[in-house]
Design a protein around this motif. Sequence first.
Motif, mmCIF file in Angstrom:
data_model
loop_
_atom_site.group_PDB
_atom_site.id
_atom_site.type_symbol
_atom_site.label_atom_id
_atom_site.label_comp_id
_atom_site.label_asym_id
_atom_site.label_seq_id
_atom_site.Cartn_x
_atom_site.Cartn_y
_atom_site.Cartn_z
ATOM 1 N N ASP A 66 14.458 -51.696 -35.783
ATOM 2 C CA ASP A 66 15.130 -50.757 -36.670
ATOM 3 C C ASP A 66 14.287 -50.485 -37.920
ATOM 4 O O ASP A 66 14.211 -49.349 -38.395
ATOM 5 C CB ASP A 66 16.507 -51.298 -37.085
ATOM 6 C CG ASP A 66 17.553 -51.129 -35.985
ATOM 7 O OD1 ASP A 66 17.234 -50.523 -34.946
ATOM 8 O OD2 ASP A 66 18.686 -51.608 -36.170
ATOM 9 N N ALA A 67 13.657 -51.528 -38.447
ATOM 10 C CA ALA A 67 12.806 -51.353 -39.632
ATOM 11 C C ALA A 67 11.590 -50.481 -39.309
ATOM 12 O O ALA A 67 11.216 -49.597 -40.100
ATOM 13 C CB ALA A 67 12.358 -52.710 -40.163
ATOM 14 N N ILE A 68 10.978 -50.707 -38.165
ATOM 15 C CA ILE A 68 9.804 -49.919 -37.768
ATOM 16 C C ILE A 68 10.176 -48.451 -37.607
ATOM 17 O O ILE A 68 9.461 -47.555 -38.077
ATOM 18 C CB ILE A 68 9.204 -50.476 -36.457
ATOM 19 C CG1 ILE A 68 8.535 -51.832 -36.715
ATOM 20 C CG2 ILE A 68 8.190 -49.493 -35.858
ATOM 21 C CD1 ILE A 68 8.090 -52.547 -35.452
ATOM 22 N N ASN A 69 11.293 -48.173 -36.966
ATOM 23 C CA ASN A 69 11.710 -46.792 -36.760
ATOM 24 C C ASN A 69 12.136 -46.126 -38.067
ATOM 25 O O ASN A 69 11.883 -44.945 -38.281
ATOM 26 C CB ASN A 69 12.829 -46.742 -35.718
ATOM 27 C CG ASN A 69 12.309 -46.939 -34.306
ATOM 28 O OD1 ASN A 69 11.820 -46.014 -33.673
ATOM 29 N ND2 ASN A 69 12.376 -48.166 -33.818
ATOM 30 N N THR A 70 12.766 -46.884 -38.949
ATOM 31 C CA THR A 70 13.116 -46.339 -40.264
ATOM 32 C C THR A 70 11.858 -45.985 -41.050
ATOM 33 O O THR A 70 11.823 -44.981 -41.767
ATOM 34 C CB THR A 70 13.970 -47.345 -41.052
ATOM 35 O OG1 THR A 70 15.144 -47.669 -40.298
ATOM 36 C CG2 THR A 70 14.389 -46.775 -42.394
ATOM 37 N N SER A 71 10.820 -46.787 -40.895
ATOM 38 C CA SER A 71 9.576 -46.517 -41.619
ATOM 39 C C SER A 71 8.931 -45.203 -41.170
ATOM 40 O O SER A 71 8.220 -44.555 -41.945
ATOM 41 C CB SER A 71 8.584 -47.674 -41.448
ATOM 42 O OG SER A 71 8.038 -47.719 -40.139
ATOM 43 N N ALA A 72 9.210 -44.788 -39.918
ATOM 44 C CA ALA A 72 8.677 -43.506 -39.441
ATOM 45 C C ALA A 72 9.289 -42.354 -40.232
ATOM 46 O O ALA A 72 8.620 -41.351 -40.523
ATOM 47 C CB ALA A 72 8.963 -43.336 -37.949
ATOM 48 N N ILE A 73 10.564 -42.481 -40.588
ATOM 49 C CA ILE A 73 11.225 -41.465 -41.403
ATOM 50 C C ILE A 73 10.640 -41.456 -42.807
ATOM 51 O O ILE A 73 10.351 -40.395 -43.371
ATOM 52 C CB ILE A 73 12.739 -41.721 -41.450
ATOM 53 C CG1 ILE A 73 13.336 -41.626 -40.045
ATOM 54 C CG2 ILE A 73 13.425 -40.733 -42.400
ATOM 55 C CD1 ILE A 73 14.803 -41.984 -39.972
ATOM 56 N N LEU A 74 10.450 -42.646 -43.373
ATOM 57 C CA LEU A 74 9.861 -42.754 -44.710
ATOM 58 C C LEU A 74 8.484 -42.100 -44.744
ATOM 59 O O LEU A 74 8.163 -41.345 -45.678
ATOM 60 C CB LEU A 74 9.750 -44.227 -45.114
ATOM 61 C CG LEU A 74 9.031 -44.511 -46.441
ATOM 62 C CD1 LEU A 74 9.755 -43.867 -47.606
ATOM 63 C CD2 LEU A 74 8.880 -46.015 -46.642
#
Length: 219
Positions: free
Chosen positions: A167-175
Amino acid sequence: MKHVVVDLEMNPVSREFREVRRKLNEEVIEIGAVRLDENFQQEAEFQCYVKPEYGPIKKHITSLTGITQAMVADKKTYAACFQDFVDWVGEEETKIYSWSMSDIKQLRSECRYKLPDFDIEWLNERWVDLQQEFDDRLGLHNSLALKHALGAMDHKFEGTQHTALADAINTSAILTLMQDDAKFKETMKPVLEILQPKDDLSSSIGDLCPELAKLQKDL
């Protein structure tokens, strides 16, 4: 400036611990995070399972996250794991991002109960609600779930949902996408067009994302 994206998985405090439940409803059972450099390129990962202190892992939590009691039985408890996370973040100037404010609220509550000497301002000064920034950029009145935000930007979820590191890795893609305004607008153009007032948008919104259809009705 470094950038850390974090995600937590939690387990409810068992009902038998009535006094604890007055101050703490859940306990962190997994911390996952990625650190990005000043150019928003990933440079490090952090993941740890946390042994809950007030009851075993519930069956519905195992079904959701894949985390079993056996996986956390020999792990450190919250105080030690959270300190490991703080040490991993380090002393360099850093912003910490999560999707919504639920994670920082959990950390605040658990630190107050289990780490009373920890300065909560360490969290408050660094924390950013990335979900709110994303919604504000798109002009949304209601928040998109992470999976729908990724779907809107046509990004396939990497790994397994409801595992903290994934979840953190995928959220970082948005960031990362949000750092390039032109690319963000181009990527999100279909969404932005749908959110513009028109006579009949129900079918096109429904085709793109049911969550967006609900948002349009509320506009």
